[in-house]
Write a protein that holds these residues in place. Structure first.
Motif, PDB file in Angstrom:
ATOM      1  N   GLU B  11     -56.084  37.683  81.900  1.00  0.00           N
ATOM      2  CA  GLU B  11     -57.822  37.754  82.412  1.00  0.00           C
ATOM      3  C   GLU B  11     -58.543  37.085  83.531  1.00  0.00           C
ATOM      4  OE1 GLU B  11     -56.670  33.605  81.413  1.00  0.00           O
ATOM      5  OE2 GLU B  11     -58.526  32.897  80.924  1.00  0.00           O
ATOM      6  N   SER B  95     -67.395  32.660  75.402  1.00  0.00           N
ATOM      7  CA  SER B  95     -66.292  32.444  75.133  1.00  0.00           C
ATOM      8  C   SER B  95     -65.887  33.850  74.515  1.00  0.00           C
ATOM      9  CB  SER B  95     -65.640  31.028  74.637  1.00  0.00           C
ATOM     10  OG  SER B  95     -65.927  29.974  75.420  1.00  0.00           O
ATOM     11  N   LEU B  96     -64.572  34.319  74.374  1.00  0.00           N
ATOM     12  CA  LEU B  96     -64.561  35.988  73.733  1.00  0.00           C
ATOM     13  C   LEU B  96     -62.698  35.534  73.274  1.00  0.00           C
ATOM     14  CD1 LEU B  96     -65.456  38.525  76.292  1.00  0.00           C
ATOM     15  CD2 LEU B  96     -66.837  37.710  74.252  1.00  0.00           C
ATOM     16  N   GLY B  97     -62.669  35.874  72.142  1.00  0.00           N
ATOM     17  CA  GLY B  97     -61.252  36.532  72.137  1.00  0.00           C
ATOM     18  C   GLY B  97     -61.222  38.050  71.224  1.00  0.00           C
ATOM     19  N   ASP B 129     -64.749  31.093  79.175  1.00  0.00           N
ATOM     20  CA  ASP B 129     -63.185  31.301  78.976  1.00  0.00           C
ATOM     21  C   ASP B 129     -62.702  32.936  77.731  1.00  0.00           C
ATOM     22  OD1 ASP B 129     -60.440  30.515  79.014  1.00  0.00           O
ATOM     23  OD2 ASP B 129     -61.143  29.478  76.996  1.00  0.00           O
ATOM     24  N   THR B 130     -61.805  33.631  78.115  1.00  0.00           N
ATOM     25  CA  THR B 130     -61.732  34.862  77.926  1.00  0.00           C
ATOM     26  C   THR B 130     -60.203  35.131  77.200  1.00  0.00           C
ATOM     27  OG1 THR B 130     -62.858  35.949  79.178  1.00  0.00           O
ATOM     28  CG2 THR B 130     -61.052  37.000  77.958  1.00  0.00           C
ATOM     29  N   SER B 131     -59.260  35.086  76.075  1.00  0.00           N
ATOM     30  CA  SER B 131     -59.205  34.941  75.438  1.00  0.00           C
ATOM     31  C   SER B 131     -58.114  36.420  74.824  1.00  0.00           C
ATOM     32  CB  SER B 131     -57.742  34.354  74.317  1.00  0.00           C
ATOM     33  OG  SER B 131     -57.002  33.635  74.335  1.00  0.00           O
TER      34      SER B 131
END
Lengths: 341, 341
Positions: B11, B95-97, B129-131
């Motif tokens: 991450e 933010s990325l999923g 935010d990256t997940s």
């Protein structure tokens, strides 16, 4: 329970339904839900912005996480980031991706949790976006906060010889998760299953309904203590300590025997045959505050309730170490929970 | 093309890799990526916040949407919301999923689009935010903007007898989507397929690389025109006009013959045997600005290039109507693209 299909309301109907009783309580919230953007008045303050994405199956498992708790936690973890800047959270905007599996009552429960968190932490819900999803539930929250410029605490201000403090205790949220996973696995084989949670309420609460340390930020302010650096522990003490060290260009020494651990956490770690220090160092989701203060504040900060001295900052070339109970120096590694592997 | 698995970076490594060349260009961006929250200085201005979630399979189809275009569009649709408040976009958090299907190079392409949009619109990327995700790609962008208090335009300020204007032309993005869907379906059966896009570039560009109307906001300001209400057309003229009417507690009359439609849009609607007015009213994703001004500004606003008078505001009890080419009054309905049905 009643089950109203979301399609019966549509996007705008659902938003209106979920947000109709939402009041603006912050004098800085000029305009909330219902326009192209929310309007915020932070005259004379710095505006803080943080965002977090939560994805079903990655960050939460609805088998054992009630939607109200999920809403509460989703909001609180964002507040925690604002407190970690020594600021005050003020507004959130909420994006939802919702699959057909969920009904209006589900989203009401989620919003109940969001609203409760907003009420407890004095935050306004001022906008968002709602969409259908092909797969599961996605929640993204962006939190806006504020701070006076001279009050802001970054990750990059730690200095050699500074002391390292942590609030509360560590590892409980992780043990709560292990417990929930175990009971879920046991449950899979039994129809009349009752999970065994007696005496473990603290672990469950730390996992399912964490709180952000508003009280610690207040306590520090009341005592006129401004940390030199601060971060909230979301990935584990090791990982988050390393963030501070990297950005501050310093090393650190953390003393294993000083890491605060609750009795229930220690007991559960033993049950699971896990090293409790490893749990506390790498567990994550504690949402405690990790901060550094100058050595000169040693007595003053140590005297504050609920705050624990865990180590000190060293020169960068000394590296980042854990000093074990038997005096060995081990390299601190970011083995925290990594959402990308 | 090289394919680097995201797990090889983790991450923090991925974020660092994607954001290492991101510079802060706005003097209001005090602190960008790398702390618990971004810090923004909007002293003496009002802060605007808007958020949008984009989900794979709902908002975009990667069969025909290049990731760079997707990044660009994801940013621009947020800027559009800030312009619709008569404000200026300033910062975004992303933010990325990301599912395992995507590699580092894919995310680089997405970020290239985000960075390009930020460069063109003078916006800083200050956090995110990256997940990982179990299923497909999720993008959430929150945009922060600013405006002087007396410059802000809400949806609720339209008055009886105000004139209704729209920028650019409508329906092209929707016809672009139809075209892409048709070619995708044809493609399904052929190995050596070449899509037939000649002469239809405008439609594709409107769908794949829309722009926010920064120029219109500037043009209005230069001419000292402050609309009484404004919204960006994301769901279609009907749906967005009804938002203004509902919040302003007024009715409206929109004249079918006055709705601005590009020649390519009209031609493509004919090919698809669709009513082009319906396409323009309900198509969505145009990201044009819809606004109202007092009757007294009729000549002044009509003289501006790229802005079209489409109707006028009426008393609430008169309702919201479309006046067709043959003079019939039809009730305006929100048949726009609804992401929840």
């Amino acid at each position: 329970m009643q089950r109203t299909e979301i399609a019966t309301l549509g996007e705008f109907g659902l938003i209106e339904h979920l947000t109709k009783d939402i009041q603006l309580t912050q004098k800085t919230s000029v305009k909330g839900i219902g326009d192209d953007a929310a309007v915020i008045d932070n005259t004379n303050k710095k505006t803080l912005v943080t965002t977090d994405i939560l994805l079903e199956g990655i960050h939460f498992d609805l088998t054992y996480v009630p939607l109200k708790h999920l809403g509460y936690k989703a909001a609180v973890v964002n507040f925690s980031d604002i407190y970690a800047m020594n600021g005050t959270p003020q507004q959130i905007v909420v994006s939802l991706g919702i699959s057909k599996r969920f009904c209006v009552e589900d989203m009401e429960a989620l919003y109940d949790g969001l609203k409760l968190a907003c009420k407890i932490y004095d935050v306004d819900l001022v906008g968002g976006d709602t969409s259908s999803s092909l797969t599961g539930l996605t929640i993204n929250i962006t939190c806006i906060g504020y701070a006076d410029e001279n009050q802001l605490v970054y990750r990059n201000g730690a200095q050699n010889t500074d002391l390292i403090f942590v609030s509360g205790d560590l590892g409980a949220a992780y043990m709560g998760l292990q417990l929930l996973e175990r009971e879920k696995n046991v449950f899979d084989g039994q129809a009349d299953f009752q999970p065994d949670f007696a005496g473990k309420e603290y672990l469950l609460e730390r996992q399912l309904k964490p709180e952000a340390r508003k009280d610690i930020v207040k306590l520090l302010a009341e005592n006129h203590i401004k940390p030199t650096s601060m971060i909230d522990i979301s990935d584990g003490l090791s990982s988050d300590m390393l963030h501070i060290c990297k950005q501050s260009k310093v090393g650190c020494a953390i003393y294993e025997e000083r890491i605060p651990i609750d009795y229930q956490t220690a007991l559960m770690a033993e049950t699971f045959n896990m090293n409790v220090s490893t749990v506390a160092l790498n567990g994550g989701e504690d949402y405690e505050l990790l901060f550094t203060v100058p050595l000169s504040l040693h007595e003053q900060v140590s005297a504050l309730e609920g705050i624990h001295l865990v180590g000190h900052i060293t020169a960068e070339e000394n590296g980042c170490h854990l000093i074990t109970r038997d005096g060995q120096e081990m390299q601190l590694k970011a083995q925290g929970w990594n959402p990308l592997t």
